[in-house]
Motif scaffolding. Structure first.
Motif, PDB file in Angstrom:
ATOM      1  N   GLY A 110      10.426   5.489   1.381  1.00  0.00           N
ATOM      2  CA  GLY A 110       9.620   5.744  -0.351  1.00  0.00           C
ATOM      3  C   GLY A 110       9.083   5.348  -0.695  1.00  0.00           C
ATOM      4  O   GLY A 110       8.734   5.213  -2.117  1.00  0.00           O
ATOM      5  N   ASN A 111       8.666   3.632  -0.129  1.00  0.00           N
ATOM      6  CA  ASN A 111       7.842   2.730  -0.484  1.00  0.00           C
ATOM      7  C   ASN A 111       5.941   3.304  -0.781  1.00  0.00           C
ATOM      8  O   ASN A 111       5.473   4.059  -0.017  1.00  0.00           O
ATOM      9  N   ILE A 112       6.031   2.758  -2.006  1.00  0.00           N
ATOM     10  CA  ILE A 112       4.171   3.177  -1.967  1.00  0.00           C
ATOM     11  C   ILE A 112       3.310   2.446  -0.747  1.00  0.00           C
ATOM     12  O   ILE A 112       3.551   1.422  -0.584  1.00  0.00           O
ATOM     13  N   ASP A 113       2.083   3.395  -0.250  1.00  0.00           N
ATOM     14  CA  ASP A 113       1.932   3.191   0.285  1.00  0.00           C
ATOM     15  C   ASP A 113      -0.045   2.669   0.005  1.00  0.00           C
ATOM     16  O   ASP A 113      -0.612   3.223  -0.512  1.00  0.00           O
ATOM     17  N   PHE A 114      -0.048   0.864  -0.676  1.00  0.00           N
ATOM     18  CA  PHE A 114      -0.707   0.771  -0.963  1.00  0.00           C
ATOM     19  C   PHE A 114      -1.810   0.459  -0.089  1.00  0.00           C
ATOM     20  O   PHE A 114      -3.482   0.716  -0.528  1.00  0.00           O
ATOM     21  N   ALA A 115      -2.598   0.604   0.974  1.00  0.00           N
ATOM     22  CA  ALA A 115      -3.137   0.345   1.951  1.00  0.00           C
ATOM     23  C   ALA A 115      -4.190   2.219   1.351  1.00  0.00           C
ATOM     24  O   ALA A 115      -5.840   1.773   1.499  1.00  0.00           O
ATOM     25  N   LEU A 116      -3.791   3.576   0.593  1.00  0.00           N
ATOM     26  CA  LEU A 116      -4.304   4.387   0.328  1.00  0.00           C
ATOM     27  C   LEU A 116      -5.228   4.917  -0.973  1.00  0.00           C
ATOM     28  O   LEU A 116      -6.400   4.590  -0.824  1.00  0.00           O
ATOM     29  N   LEU A 117      -5.182   3.155  -1.863  1.00  0.00           N
ATOM     30  CA  LEU A 117      -6.060   2.289  -3.078  1.00  0.00           C
ATOM     31  C   LEU A 117      -7.157   2.298  -1.846  1.00  0.00           C
ATOM     32  O   LEU A 117      -8.502   2.297  -3.084  1.00  0.00           O
ATOM     33  N   VAL A 118      -7.405   1.913  -1.132  1.00  0.00           N
ATOM     34  CA  VAL A 118      -8.981   1.297  -0.251  1.00  0.00           C
ATOM     35  C   VAL A 118      -8.667   2.697   0.082  1.00  0.00           C
ATOM     36  O   VAL A 118     -10.825   2.763   0.275  1.00  0.00           O
ATOM     37  N   ASP A 119      -8.719   2.623   1.966  1.00  0.00           N
ATOM     38  CA  ASP A 119      -9.106   3.573   2.657  1.00  0.00           C
ATOM     39  C   ASP A 119      -9.302   4.820   1.779  1.00  0.00           C
ATOM     40  O   ASP A 119      -8.957   5.776   2.068  1.00  0.00           O
ATOM     41  N   CYS A 173     -10.427  -9.621   6.876  1.00  0.00           N
ATOM     42  CA  CYS A 173     -10.605  -9.413   7.958  1.00  0.00           C
ATOM     43  C   CYS A 173      -9.514 -10.082   9.751  1.00  0.00           C
ATOM     44  O   CYS A 173      -8.410 -10.455   8.962  1.00  0.00           O
ATOM     45  N   GLY A 174      -9.992  -9.189  10.302  1.00  0.00           N
ATOM     46  CA  GLY A 174      -8.929  -9.842  11.156  1.00  0.00           C
ATOM     47  C   GLY A 174      -8.586  -8.166  12.123  1.00  0.00           C
ATOM     48  O   GLY A 174      -9.497  -7.580  12.145  1.00  0.00           O
ATOM     49  N   SER A 175      -7.702  -8.190  12.701  1.00  0.00           N
ATOM     50  CA  SER A 175      -7.676  -6.855  13.834  1.00  0.00           C
ATOM     51  C   SER A 175      -7.466  -5.709  13.360  1.00  0.00           C
ATOM     52  O   SER A 175      -6.761  -5.667  12.217  1.00  0.00           O
ATOM     53  N   VAL A 176      -7.207  -4.834  14.808  1.00  0.00           N
ATOM     54  CA  VAL A 176      -6.510  -3.115  13.788  1.00  0.00           C
ATOM     55  C   VAL A 176      -4.938  -3.351  13.517  1.00  0.00           C
ATOM     56  O   VAL A 176      -4.068  -4.045  13.994  1.00  0.00           O
ATOM     57  N   ASP A 177      -4.918  -2.665  12.294  1.00  0.00           N
ATOM     58  CA  ASP A 177      -3.294  -3.059  11.656  1.00  0.00           C
ATOM     59  C   ASP A 177      -2.895  -3.727  11.291  1.00  0.00           C
ATOM     60  O   ASP A 177      -1.301  -4.176  11.475  1.00  0.00           O
ATOM     61  N   ASP A 178      -3.316  -5.036  10.987  1.00  0.00           N
ATOM     62  CA  ASP A 178      -2.943  -6.324  10.532  1.00  0.00           C
ATOM     63  C   ASP A 178      -2.647  -5.607   9.110  1.00  0.00           C
ATOM     64  O   ASP A 178      -1.492  -7.316   7.979  1.00  0.00           O
ATOM     65  N   GLY A 179      -3.011  -5.139   8.619  1.00  0.00           N
ATOM     66  CA  GLY A 179      -2.276  -4.995   6.887  1.00  0.00           C
ATOM     67  C   GLY A 179      -3.431  -5.709   5.941  1.00  0.00           C
ATOM     68  O   GLY A 179      -2.800  -5.659   4.626  1.00  0.00           O
ATOM     69  N   LYS A 180      -4.868  -5.427   6.458  1.00  0.00           N
ATOM     70  CA  LYS A 180      -5.379  -6.305   4.852  1.00  0.00           C
ATOM     71  C   LYS A 180      -5.650  -5.038   3.936  1.00  0.00           C
ATOM     72  O   LYS A 180      -6.123  -5.308   2.571  1.00  0.00           O
ATOM     73  N   SER A 181      -6.255  -3.447   4.137  1.00  0.00           N
ATOM     74  CA  SER A 181      -5.540  -2.112   3.100  1.00  0.00           C
ATOM     75  C   SER A 181      -4.696  -2.664   2.310  1.00  0.00           C
ATOM     76  O   SER A 181      -4.691  -2.750   0.934  1.00  0.00           O
ATOM     77  N   THR A 182      -3.340  -3.217   2.842  1.00  0.00           N
ATOM     78  CA  THR A 182      -2.257  -2.565   2.098  1.00  0.00           C
ATOM     79  C   THR A 182      -2.376  -4.094   1.629  1.00  0.00           C
ATOM     80  O   THR A 182      -1.903  -4.043   0.284  1.00  0.00           O
ATOM     81  N   LEU A 183      -2.782  -5.385   1.923  1.00  0.00           N
ATOM     82  CA  LEU A 183      -2.800  -6.223   1.035  1.00  0.00           C
ATOM     83  C   LEU A 183      -4.006  -6.287  -0.108  1.00  0.00           C
ATOM     84  O   LEU A 183      -3.380  -6.847  -1.222  1.00  0.00           O
ATOM     85  N   ILE A 184      -4.900  -5.640   0.358  1.00  0.00           N
ATOM     86  CA  ILE A 184      -6.124  -5.484  -0.778  1.00  0.00           C
ATOM     87  C   ILE A 184      -5.705  -4.968  -2.294  1.00  0.00           C
ATOM     88  O   ILE A 184      -5.371  -4.592  -3.190  1.00  0.00           O
ATOM     89  N   GLY A 185      -4.574  -3.640  -1.768  1.00  0.00           N
ATOM     90  CA  GLY A 185      -4.228  -2.257  -2.607  1.00  0.00           C
ATOM     91  C   GLY A 185      -2.832  -3.046  -3.488  1.00  0.00           C
ATOM     92  O   GLY A 185      -2.272  -2.887  -4.212  1.00  0.00           O
ATOM     93  N   ARG A 186      -2.247  -4.424  -2.945  1.00  0.00           N
ATOM     94  CA  ARG A 186      -0.952  -5.077  -3.282  1.00  0.00           C
ATOM     95  C   ARG A 186      -1.956  -5.409  -4.364  1.00  0.00           C
ATOM     96  O   ARG A 186      -0.772  -6.350  -5.314  1.00  0.00           O
TER      97      ARG A 186
END
Length: 633
Positions: A75-84, A34-47
């Motif tokens: 060209g990096n992987i967008d890990f947030a796409l795994l969750v969103d 949890c946290g504020s918007v665009d703090d990287g939550k989805s990216t962290l879970i994807g990682r």
């Protein structure tokens, strides 16, 4: 001799069985990000999913293709796409709903809830946090502690999550600066202590680059604390402390497959239980002894917190869904009035005095929320005066239920102290609540047994008590019909009393205005008076606009079955406005009279009234006769 590199099918099967057995007995940690918007939550879970090898090859291929399509940096992987997963989430680049993901390591299984950061979706964050053992609160290293960081931290503490990780993310975008990390930790520590979070684990990370996720990062040699995943593997689960408490099990289902078996199924909320233990069923207080502990895998010698079981008892005592089986020598409190904290989760504001469904465990009761004592400012923790609660507001208010329920303070047991409120008309969940304690008056006030009851009162009057509830717009003819009806009943030697909307506001309800909350309280008080009058054996006639279905249904629920007769005086608005003998519609149209029903305040017509009176085709005499025919067949 068989080369160990080339195992037989039997050895391979043996390895699989051993792996499955070990996996089955791993502990499970539920946590949220949890946290504020665009703090990287989805990216962290994807990682975490990516690094723990929980992504199939086809998923990885899709992820890489999607990342190229959205044009991720470098060209990096967008890990947030795994969750969103929602289209709206991908379009806006934010999380809207709660996304649950499962992954596992050699040491532990995990269920992680990715909760939204936007203030509009705070209610979804509460949903994800309600079952979590640990919270990972993310902070963008470039932005520091924000309002939503404070809001989510307050909710984390409020919801009883004991383990907090402060993940300061995007350290790669601030050149892994130690001073920035230390300043954010100091700022957060100052705030956290003020809301009751005395201990948390700060970790500098980069969800995108993987720094301090699986192990120490060379980019933060100045940091000597744990990495994120190893820390998640080592945290003590709340269920371990739950097992040391007294036994409690809310009954979710009475299992009666045949006449020879009667068991009570549920999830053990705390403690342990074994055959031979003395138990008590609440709220009835009946006691018995545990005969068996039944599971799908057979009978057990013991069950502990977090396990789903079926208990059989030696005695045939009354026990049903929603009741709680507890250790006989350590019972729960039972009460019907509580101080609570509410997190309001609906676009429509709280209406004090209105009846809502309160669901606690497997039990659902009718409950009334009183005017809030105060609302909490999440930034300053100040207590603000409040007459209601709006979307995402957090406040303290007393709640009264229509019957006693067993409970534990939320700080002791989340299952037995946490509840939700449900709107009776829309069935929407409008609030999450936490019980602090029972009000002293709940235990000090008792029903006094009376020698002469309502049946005796009615018998002396030779009539059946009833409430004739006339509802309709101002000017519809309610008071006129009520007067004619009472005169006709008087000529029939019936004992009546007429409660008129205007008259009660000269005395009983003279302190109330015409806001929605005051209208609700007006009808609640009238309902209580009408109930007392039916206890006296009277036929009560009421003439109130009573514009809201919820309050009319609340009064109906106060009465004995069949005693509430709702009469909808159905007069079109234009006809009622033409009559306007008091000049109220003209004042409302001119803006001189606020919250006037039919003009700037709604009227909710009954769905299933016992009678409908069309005053454009019926006279008051005819309407009264129709009511008497319904009332006295």
């Amino acid at each position: 001799m068989t080369d160990p590199i080339y195992k037989t099918d039997a050895l391979i099967a043996e390895d699989i069985d051993a792996y499955l057995e070990a996996h089955q007995h791993k502990t499970m940690l539920r946590f949220i990000t949890c946290g504020s918007v665009d703090d990287g939550k989805s990216t962290l879970i994807g990682r975490l999913l990516y690094d723990s090898k929980m992504i199939f090859e086809d998923q990885l291929a899709t992820l890489e293709a999607d990342s190229k399509r959205v044009g991720t940096q470098g060209g990096n992987i967008d890990f947030a796409l795994l969750v969103d997963g929602l289209a709206a989430e991908r379009e806006q680049g934010i999380t809207i709903d709660v996304a649950y993901r499962f992954f596992a390591t050699e040491r532990r299984k995990f269920i992680v809830a990715d909760t939204p950061g936007h203030e509009q979706y705070t209610r979804n964050m509460v949903t994800g946090a309600s079952t979590a053992d640990l919270a990972v609160i993310l902070i963008d290293a470039r932005k520091g502690v924000l309002t939503q960081t404070r809001r989510h931290s307050y909710l984390v503490n409020l919801l009883g999550i004991r383990h907090v990780v402060l993940a300061i993310n995007k350290m790669d975008l601030v050149d892994y600066d130690e001073d920035i990390f230390n300043k954010i930790v100091a700022d957060y520590d100052s705030f956290a202590r003020g809301i009751g979070i005395s201990k948390f684990t700060p970790i500098p990370i980069s969800g995108l680059a993987g720094d301090n996720i699986l192990g120490p990062s060379d980019n933060t040699l100045w940091y000597q604390g744990p990495s994120l995943l190893p820390h998640l593997e080592e945290v003590e689960l709340d269920s371990a402390s739950d097992q040391r408490r007294a036994f409690r099990m809310p009954v979710q289902w009475v299992n009666r497959p045949n006449l020879d078996f009667r068991g009570f199924s549920g999830l053990v909320a705390s403690g342990t239980v074994a055959p031979g233990d003395q138990v008590r069923v609440l709220p009835s207080g009946k006691t018995s002894e545990v005969a068996r502990i039944v599971t799908l895998d057979g009978d057990r010698d013991e069950a502990v917190a977090g396990e789903s079981i079926t208990l059989t008892l030696k005695d045939e005592i009354d026990c049903s869904r929603g009741q709680v089986i507890v250790a006989a020598q350590s019972p729960l409190e039972v009460a019907d009035q509580f101080e609570t904290t509410l997190v309001w989760m609906d676009d429509s504001s709280l209406v004090p005095g209105r009846a809502y469904w309160l669901k606690i465990g497997a039990q659902t009761v009718s409950a009334t929320v009183h005017q809030p004592k105060y609302e909490v400012d999440v930034n300053t923790q100040d207590h603000l005066a409040a007459k209601t609660l709006d979307l995402n507001a957090i406040g303290v208010a007393n709640v009264t239920t229509d019957r006693e329920i067993p409970f534990a303070p939320y700080s002791e047991n989340r299952d037995l102290g946490g509840f939700i409120l449900i709107d009776k008309l829309t069935n929407r969940t409008v609030a999450a609540g936490m019980i602090h304690f029972a009000l002293r008056r709940a235990s000090n006030i008792h029903w006094q047994a009376l020698e002469i009851g309502r049946e005796a009162h009615a018998s002396m009057k030779n009539q059946k008590p009833a409430v004739v509830w006339l509802t309709g717009l101002s000017g519809s003819g309610k008071s006129t019909i009520a007067n004619v009806l009472e005169k006709k009943l008087a000529r029939m030697n019936r004992h009546t009393f007429l409660l008129d909307g205007d008259n009660v506001r000269h005395g009983l309800n003279k302190d109330l205005g015409f806001t929605e909350a005051d209208r609700v309280e007006n009808i609640r008080r009238v309902g209580e008076v009408a109930k007392l009058m039916t206890d006296a054996g009277l036929i009560v006639i009421t003439a109130f606009i009573s514009p809201f279905r919820a309050e009319r249904d609340m009064v109906r629920s106060m009465m004995q079955p069949g005693e509430f007769v709702e009469v909808f005086v159905d007069t079109p608005l234009e006809v009622a406005e033409e009559r306007d003998v008091k000049g109220l519609y003209a004042k409302a149209r001119a803006g001189q009279l606020k919250n006037f029903t039919g003009i700037d305040s709604p009227y909710e017509a009954p769905d299933n009234a016992e009678l409908r009176i069309d005053t454009t085709t019926m006279t008051a005499e005819e309407a009264a006769d129709a009511i008497i025919d319904r009332l006295i067949p």
